[in-house]
Motif scaffolding. Sequence first.
Motif, short mmCIF file in Angstrom:
data_model
loop_
_atom_site.label_atom_id
_atom_site.label_comp_id
_atom_site.label_asym_id
_atom_site.label_seq_id
_atom_site.Cartn_x
_atom_site.Cartn_y
_atom_site.Cartn_z
N TYR A 151 19.54 32.90 -49.97
CA TYR A 151 19.98 33.73 -51.03
C TYR A 151 20.43 35.22 -50.50
CZ TYR A 151 17.72 30.41 -54.22
OH TYR A 151 17.21 29.13 -54.62
N GLY A 152 21.70 35.47 -51.22
CA GLY A 152 22.10 36.67 -50.72
C GLY A 152 23.03 36.63 -49.63
N ARG A 153 23.28 35.46 -49.18
CA ARG A 153 24.17 35.49 -47.64
C ARG A 153 25.46 34.46 -48.36
NH1 ARG A 153 19.98 33.78 -42.84
NH2 ARG A 153 18.71 35.63 -42.91
N SER A 154 26.49 34.74 -47.44
CA SER A 154 27.87 33.79 -47.67
C SER A 154 28.02 33.31 -46.22
CB SER A 154 28.94 35.10 -48.00
OG SER A 154 28.28 35.84 -49.00
N ILE A 155 28.81 32.12 -46.48
CA ILE A 155 29.46 31.45 -45.54
C ILE A 155 30.97 31.05 -46.01
CG2 ILE A 155 27.39 30.20 -44.76
CD1 ILE A 155 28.20 27.73 -46.30
N ASN A 156 31.81 30.80 -44.97
CA ASN A 156 33.14 30.37 -45.10
C ASN A 156 33.14 28.83 -45.14
OD1 ASN A 156 34.61 32.57 -45.66
ND2 ASN A 156 35.02 32.89 -43.44
N LEU A 157 33.76 28.14 -46.35
CA LEU A 157 34.04 26.87 -46.23
C LEU A 157 35.59 26.45 -46.20
CD1 LEU A 157 33.09 23.81 -46.86
CD2 LEU A 157 33.23 24.61 -49.21
N THR A 158 35.77 25.74 -45.13
CA THR A 158 37.16 25.05 -44.98
C THR A 158 37.06 23.58 -45.25
OG1 THR A 158 37.51 26.86 -43.45
CG2 THR A 158 39.13 24.77 -43.50
N ILE A 159 37.94 23.24 -46.24
CA ILE A 159 38.05 21.74 -46.48
C ILE A 159 39.14 21.13 -45.56
CG2 ILE A 159 38.39 20.04 -48.05
CD1 ILE A 159 36.33 21.88 -48.87
N GLN A 160 38.50 20.21 -44.41
CA GLN A 160 39.26 19.81 -43.65
C GLN A 160 40.31 18.38 -43.91
OE1 GLN A 160 36.34 19.39 -40.36
NE2 GLN A 160 37.20 21.04 -39.10
N LYS A 166 34.46 22.18 -42.69
CA LYS A 166 33.81 23.07 -41.63
C LYS A 166 33.11 24.23 -42.28
CE LYS A 166 36.80 25.46 -39.54
NZ LYS A 166 38.25 25.97 -38.67
N LEU A 167 31.99 24.68 -41.65
CA LEU A 167 31.52 25.83 -42.18
C LEU A 167 31.32 27.02 -41.18
CD1 LEU A 167 28.08 24.35 -43.90
CD2 LEU A 167 30.29 25.19 -45.05
N GLU A 168 31.32 28.14 -41.72
CA GLU A 168 31.18 29.48 -40.68
C GLU A 168 30.23 30.47 -41.27
OE1 GLU A 168 34.13 32.69 -38.44
OE2 GLU A 168 35.12 31.22 -40.00
N LEU A 169 29.36 30.89 -40.56
CA LEU A 169 28.49 31.62 -40.95
C LEU A 169 28.88 33.04 -41.00
CD1 LEU A 169 25.17 30.39 -39.32
CD2 LEU A 169 26.27 29.64 -41.42
N LEU A 170 28.73 33.84 -42.02
CA LEU A 170 29.29 35.27 -42.05
C LEU A 170 27.91 36.10 -41.89
CD1 LEU A 170 31.65 35.06 -44.95
CD2 LEU A 170 32.09 34.77 -42.58
N PHE A 171 26.87 35.72 -41.39
CA PHE A 171 25.77 36.74 -41.12
C PHE A 171 25.34 36.36 -39.64
CE2 PHE A 171 24.51 32.98 -43.52
CZ PHE A 171 23.37 32.56 -42.80
N ASN A 172 24.40 37.23 -39.11
CA ASN A 172 23.79 36.97 -37.81
C ASN A 172 22.27 36.53 -38.20
OD1 ASN A 172 25.93 37.96 -36.32
ND2 ASN A 172 25.35 40.06 -36.77
N ASP A 173 21.83 35.49 -37.44
CA ASP A 173 20.56 34.86 -37.62
C ASP A 173 20.06 34.81 -36.33
OD1 ASP A 173 18.40 33.44 -38.27
OD2 ASP A 173 19.30 32.66 -40.06
#
Length: 803
Positions: A151-160, A166-173
């Motif tokens: 919750y509170g986080r975001s990711i980029n979703l690309t429909i291939q 494809k998923l790309e994390l927009l936060f550091n873990d």
Amino acid sequence: MNQEQIFEQSPSIGMDAPKKAGIDLNFKRVLARAIRYWYIILLSVVAASVVAYLVNRYSTRIYPIRASIIILENAENAGSKFLYKNELINPTRNFSNELFIMKSYPLLQNVIEELNFDVSYFKEGSIKTTEYYELDFPIKFKILQGSHMPYGRSINLTIQSTDTYKLELLFNDPKSSIKKFDNLKFGDTVRINGYSILLSVNNKEKLRNLVNTTLLVRFNDPFSLARSYSTRLSAAYVQAGASVVNLEVKGSVPQKEIVFLNKFIEKYQEYDVEKKNKVATMAIRFLDQQLAVMGDSLNLLEDKIENFKNRNIITAMDAETSRLYLKLQELEEQKFQFRLKENYYKYVVTLLTNQQYEGIFTPTSVGINDQIISELITKLIETKAKISSYQGVPRREENPLYKEQLIIIEQVKADILKTIDNTRKTETINIKFIEDQIKIVYEQLSKLPSSEREFADIKRSYGLRENLYLFLLQKRTEAGLSKASTTSDIVVVNHPLAGGPVSPKEDQNYMIMLAIGLILPLGGFVVAELLNDRVQSKEDIEKNTQVPVIGGIGHNPGDNNLIVYSKPRSSMAESFRALRSNLNYFTGNRNNLLFMVTSSIPGEGKTFTTLNLACVLAMAGKKTVIVGADLRRPKLFDDLALSNDVGLSQYLSGMAELNAVIQQTKIDNLFLIAGGPMPPNPSELLLRPSMDKLITDLRSTFDFIIVDTPPLSYVADAFMLSRYADHTIYVVRQDYTPRAAVQALDEHYSSGKLANISILFNDLRKSGMGYGYGAGYGYGYGYGYNYGYGNKRRSNNHGYYSD
């Protein structure tokens, strides 16, 4: 006290003079400055309009979505009411509580989770990112329950493709260094940094349109969203006494908010039905338990009757046996009713002890007539419903209304337990009486033959339990019918519809920014005027002193201090001729006069005024001498191209005769006594008797004596010399002389320290509204000169402004 001590103790005019109270704001000057700098206002208005346009263009538009519902009162189902008096439906409703229930967090969170609002999709634009919502979205993004939620986080979703993404994390873990996940398949569970997500496809045809599209996916906490919607959701009755409620929610995506409002009404209706069925459900559960026990007893008795018939020929009872059988059956039914009450009381006490209020129902629901207990439990159920409406409200323990309901529920609980305890004691006596009656009947039955007695006993037990079983079954059927036929009292009047955007308010934004565009520069002009403590106009002089104004001198654009001599037909020369004429009004047109010229601070044009006033008098054929009494900074000789080797200081100290210090200038009838070399004691020299002799000798030789003195704010020389003056000219320079200096001059004038004095307003270059000098003064100084805003020459490098 001698004369020298008096002059030394006289206070000088300075910048520290007290100012008059209040704010002195000249609106005409502010308006004049605004007109002069109109282009600044125009630029400010244009800039503000551009800002308003950008705000209107790129602000997220907010739309209101409205709907109306009606809450029916005492809307019992017609079928249930026809069959029996429905005790399982509360005929009353507290309409005030309904608004709180609508905005309760559990109800809203249920709506959000069912609509999958915990996942939001956004499309990134060149300037702003907008939310993307579609009712039949081809992808379902589900967050699986686990120990870690994103919750509170975001990711980029690309429909291939229609099968992969494809998923790309927009936060550091810190748990993982992997930020990109490629070639993931729809339908597979993906575990990312401690949480699991599942993407499934709802519509492949629509999904094709999103191939190679990148969406920003944001994960939202359902409870936080519920709190947000609780704030944004408006629920209010249309008028006092009405049961129609207007619902409104505002959002940037109208279709999404319409879906929310529809689902909200649906869930509110389900809640209403569930609340009404809760009592029936609990009653059915209790009746099923009783029926199960009674059914087992009937089965056992049926077996006994069958066995008895196989062993005996008796199949009927005589009259006496039937009479005793019916009486015993009646007593047993009464005893059963008491046992049913006992079971119900035990059930209620257990729930109250464990604080399980949700399972409580009224005794009338199962055919038990106890008015006191029924009223208390009804009150308990209503109070518990009020407490439930505070669920999820932050800091509800501090709410006085919530505390009040907790106190009420504890009081009602104590009353129920006490009433049950008292009822049990009363029923113990009744049961004892019934058992004694049953014992008497059994004694009478014992006199009958054993076969008849056994048959009567079996028949009685079977008939009793059969009647009781039918009674419970009837109540079970009534409860089932009540639950099945219950409908919601919430009816939709107007379905959700979106209205026009309420934000941004374009016209209002333009008006506000236009006002700001005007106020900012005008405010700057006002502040500049308030912070400017310099004399700007004749009006400023008249406000701060009673000293009369003798005339005004315009701005000299050149570097020649002898403007009257070099340009005798100029407007500047006319200004000094006007000054000469005005002096006649103050002196009565007498001869052998001494004029003293002074000012408050250096740079106000005192020397310039002395030279040109002397020139205009000499050019009129009057024998005039200038006395440079500023022994500390003598300057007059330089403008007249004369020497300062011998002057006033040598004469006063006895080092030179009068004829030796008087110098002939290049101007006819104009002579100069320069200040001479600077002595160590200028003030003491001016107090010597030789100064009196000098003035007496000059009056006998010259028509006019012009004495140039040091500024009042620095030394007291001008005060000492004022006793010789027939008239004192006090020079005030526009936009240079502090107002405090004029106020201090007024104090000296009022106290008599400076008499026969007038003010000469010098260097007039600002004109227009608020800068007017006034009629009757300064004849001719307006010809051909620029009185507007110019560069203020205040340094000592510009001739006549140097003292």
